[in-house]
Design a protein around this motif. Structure first.
Motif, PDB file in Angstrom:
ATOM      1  N   LEU A 107       7.012   9.319  -6.082  1.00 43.32           N
ATOM      2  CA  LEU A 107       5.597   9.611  -6.308  1.00 43.32           C
ATOM      3  C   LEU A 107       5.002   8.651  -7.331  1.00 43.32           C
ATOM      4  O   LEU A 107       3.886   8.136  -7.146  1.00 43.32           O
ATOM      5  CB  LEU A 107       5.430  11.052  -6.782  1.00 43.32           C
ATOM      6  N   LYS A 108       5.725   8.386  -8.413  1.00 39.08           N
ATOM      7  CA  LYS A 108       5.222   7.460  -9.437  1.00 39.08           C
ATOM      8  C   LYS A 108       5.010   6.064  -8.862  1.00 39.08           C
ATOM      9  O   LYS A 108       4.028   5.391  -9.187  1.00 39.08           O
ATOM     10  CB  LYS A 108       6.204   7.405 -10.611  1.00 39.08           C
ATOM     11  N   ALA A 109       5.926   5.635  -7.998  1.00 41.67           N
ATOM     12  CA  ALA A 109       5.789   4.320  -7.366  1.00 41.67           C
ATOM     13  C   ALA A 109       4.552   4.285  -6.472  1.00 41.67           C
ATOM     14  O   ALA A 109       3.805   3.295  -6.457  1.00 41.67           O
ATOM     15  CB  ALA A 109       7.041   3.989  -6.561  1.00 41.67           C
ATOM     16  N   CYS A 110       4.304   5.358  -5.742  1.00 38.34           N
ATOM     17  CA  CYS A 110       3.133   5.423  -4.868  1.00 38.34           C
ATOM     18  C   CYS A 110       1.841   5.454  -5.676  1.00 38.34           C
ATOM     19  O   CYS A 110       0.834   4.851  -5.284  1.00 38.34           O
ATOM     20  CB  CYS A 110       3.212   6.650  -3.967  1.00 38.34           C
ATOM     21  N   GLN A 111       1.848   6.145  -6.798  1.00 37.27           N
ATOM     22  CA  GLN A 111       0.662   6.190  -7.660  1.00 37.27           C
ATOM     23  C   GLN A 111       0.354   4.806  -8.227  1.00 37.27           C
ATOM     24  O   GLN A 111      -0.810   4.415  -8.331  1.00 37.27           O
ATOM     25  CB  GLN A 111       0.876   7.191  -8.794  1.00 37.27           C
ATOM     26  N   LEU A 112       1.401   4.067  -8.570  1.00 36.77           N
ATOM     27  CA  LEU A 112       1.210   2.697  -9.058  1.00 36.77           C
ATOM     28  C   LEU A 112       0.618   1.819  -7.958  1.00 36.77           C
ATOM     29  O   LEU A 112      -0.295   1.021  -8.210  1.00 36.77           O
ATOM     30  CB  LEU A 112       2.540   2.125  -9.540  1.00 36.77           C
ATOM     31  N   ALA A 113       1.125   1.975  -6.738  1.00 34.55           N
ATOM     32  CA  ALA A 113       0.588   1.213  -5.608  1.00 34.55           C
ATOM     33  C   ALA A 113      -0.878   1.562  -5.365  1.00 34.55           C
ATOM     34  O   ALA A 113      -1.696   0.686  -5.068  1.00 34.55           O
ATOM     35  CB  ALA A 113       1.411   1.490  -4.354  1.00 34.55           C
ATOM     36  N   GLU A 114      -1.222   2.835  -5.490  1.00 36.09           N
ATOM     37  CA  GLU A 114      -2.610   3.265  -5.303  1.00 36.09           C
ATOM     38  C   GLU A 114      -3.525   2.622  -6.338  1.00 36.09           C
ATOM     39  O   GLU A 114      -4.613   2.138  -6.007  1.00 36.09           O
ATOM     40  CB  GLU A 114      -2.713   4.786  -5.400  1.00 36.09           C
ATOM     41  N   LYS A 115      -3.093   2.582  -7.601  1.00 36.54           N
ATOM     42  CA  LYS A 115      -3.902   1.973  -8.656  1.00 36.54           C
ATOM     43  C   LYS A 115      -4.101   0.487  -8.397  1.00 36.54           C
ATOM     44  O   LYS A 115      -5.200  -0.049  -8.563  1.00 36.54           O
ATOM     45  CB  LYS A 115      -3.234   2.182 -10.014  1.00 36.54           C
ATOM     46  N   ARG A 116      -3.033  -0.182  -7.982  1.00 33.79           N
ATOM     47  CA  ARG A 116      -3.144  -1.622  -7.701  1.00 33.79           C
ATOM     48  C   ARG A 116      -4.100  -1.880  -6.536  1.00 33.79           C
ATOM     49  O   ARG A 116      -4.884  -2.833  -6.571  1.00 33.79           O
ATOM     50  CB  ARG A 116      -1.764  -2.205  -7.386  1.00 33.79           C
ATOM     51  N   LEU A 117      -4.027  -1.038  -5.534  1.00 33.48           N
ATOM     52  CA  LEU A 117      -4.907  -1.205  -4.381  1.00 33.48           C
ATOM     53  C   LEU A 117      -6.364  -0.972  -4.775  1.00 33.48           C
ATOM     54  O   LEU A 117      -7.256  -1.697  -4.333  1.00 33.48           O
ATOM     55  CB  LEU A 117      -4.502  -0.236  -3.267  1.00 33.48           C
ATOM     56  N   GLN A 118      -6.612   0.008  -5.624  1.00 36.55           N
ATOM     57  CA  GLN A 118      -7.971   0.294  -6.073  1.00 36.55           C
ATOM     58  C   GLN A 118      -8.538  -0.877  -6.865  1.00 36.55           C
ATOM     59  O   GLN A 118      -9.705  -1.249  -6.692  1.00 36.55           O
ATOM     60  CB  GLN A 118      -7.989   1.570  -6.922  1.00 36.55           C
ATOM     61  N   VAL A 119      -7.716  -1.459  -7.738  1.00 31.67           N
ATOM     62  CA  VAL A 119      -8.160  -2.619  -8.520  1.00 31.67           C
ATOM     63  C   VAL A 119      -8.475  -3.788  -7.599  1.00 31.67           C
ATOM     64  O   VAL A 119      -9.501  -4.461  -7.736  1.00 31.67           O
ATOM     65  CB  VAL A 119      -7.086  -3.022  -9.553  1.00 31.67           C
ATOM     66  N   HIS A 120      -7.592  -4.026  -6.636  1.00 29.37           N
ATOM     67  CA  HIS A 120      -7.796  -5.132  -5.702  1.00 29.37           C
ATOM     68  C   HIS A 120      -9.062  -4.938  -4.881  1.00 29.37           C
ATOM     69  O   HIS A 120      -9.859  -5.864  -4.724  1.00 29.37           O
ATOM     70  CB  HIS A 120      -6.588  -5.252  -4.775  1.00 29.37           C
ATOM     71  N   GLU A 121      -9.254  -3.722  -4.368  1.00 24.47           N
ATOM     72  CA  GLU A 121     -10.436  -3.452  -3.549  1.00 24.47           C
ATOM     73  C   GLU A 121     -11.706  -3.551  -4.381  1.00 24.47           C
ATOM     74  O   GLU A 121     -12.744  -4.007  -3.903  1.00 24.47           O
ATOM     75  CB  GLU A 121     -10.323  -2.064  -2.913  1.00 24.47           C
TER      76      GLU A 121
END
Length: 231
Positions: A107-121
């Motif tokens: 879950l922590k890894a997925c949350q990190l991926a979500e944050k990175r995707l939000q920053v990129h978008e």
């Protein structure tokens, strides 16, 4: 929704990832692959935001696979071998999960991926956006990625883009509120600059795309903090 695939030559690994993924509402596990080469074909034809990727696989290793895909696709390595961790992070992997993978760590890894995707978008949207300002009786489009700096001139602001400038009736504070904060910085009571076009920071000035802009003491500490730098 984050579009996800898993690549691992062990079917049991797919089962674990699928079970964990089903508990997380913001990710969608769209496909799993025992073969890395099959996954490469899929990526060419389908949108993929994130790959859960084993490292030790036959024919094509996870490390080799990661170098072949678009850099915008995030990678979370999943492996039983901790010695691969350094290589994984050298490839700018989002995270590195050691098997057996428990749900909390997943879950922590997925949350990190979500944050990175939000920053990129967010950055992508900002680059596509523009500001319309009035120049005399006309409205002029100022693209954010073209704007170098803005200078206050009494009740006007002079917007300097690459190769041209536009004088519009607006205060610098009003302009600052309309610009994306992650792209533009105020460094003086009379100047806002493009963060991406900074070339050099000196004690009392900043060079922005060849233009020397005064840097006030009041804004200097904030500038260095924002850039994560020390001068």
């Amino acid at each position: 929704m984050i579009k996800v695939i898993a690549v691992d030559d062990e079917p049991v690994a797919h089962d674990i990832i699928r079970t964990h993924a089903e508990k997380i509402p913001f990710i969608s596990l769209d496909a799993t692959f025992l073969s890395a080469t099959d996954a490469l074909v899929y990526i060419k034809n389908e949108r993929v935001d994130l790959v859960f990727l084993d490292i030790a696989m036959p024919d094509l290793s996870g490390i080799e696979f990661a170098t072949m895909i678009n850099a915008e696709i995030q990678v979370i390595f999943t492996t039983a071998y901790p010695e691969y961790a350094l290589k994984g992070f050298e490839l700018a992997a989002t995270d590195y999960l050691l098997k057996p993978i428990n749900f909390t760590r997943f879950l922590k890894a997925c949350q990190l991926a979500e944050k990175r995707l939000q920053v990129h978008e967010g950055k992508k949207r900002n680059k596509e956006q523009a500001l319309f300002v009035k120049d005399g009786h006309d409205w002029v489009q100022i693209k954010f990625n073209n704007l170098v700096y803005a200078k206050a001139e009494d009740n006007y602001v002079d917007l300097h883009e690459t190769g041209k400038h536009t004088l519009t009736r607006i205060t610098l504070t009003e302009l600052q509120s309309k610009l994306p904060a992650d792209q533009f910085l105020r460094i003086h009571k009379s100047f806002i600059i493009s963060r991406q076009k900074i070339e050099r920071i000196e004690k009392h000035q900043v060079t922005v795309a060849g233009n020397k802009i005064p840097l006030s003491k009041f804004y200097r500490d904030q500038l260095l903090q924002d850039l994560g730098s020390e001068v």
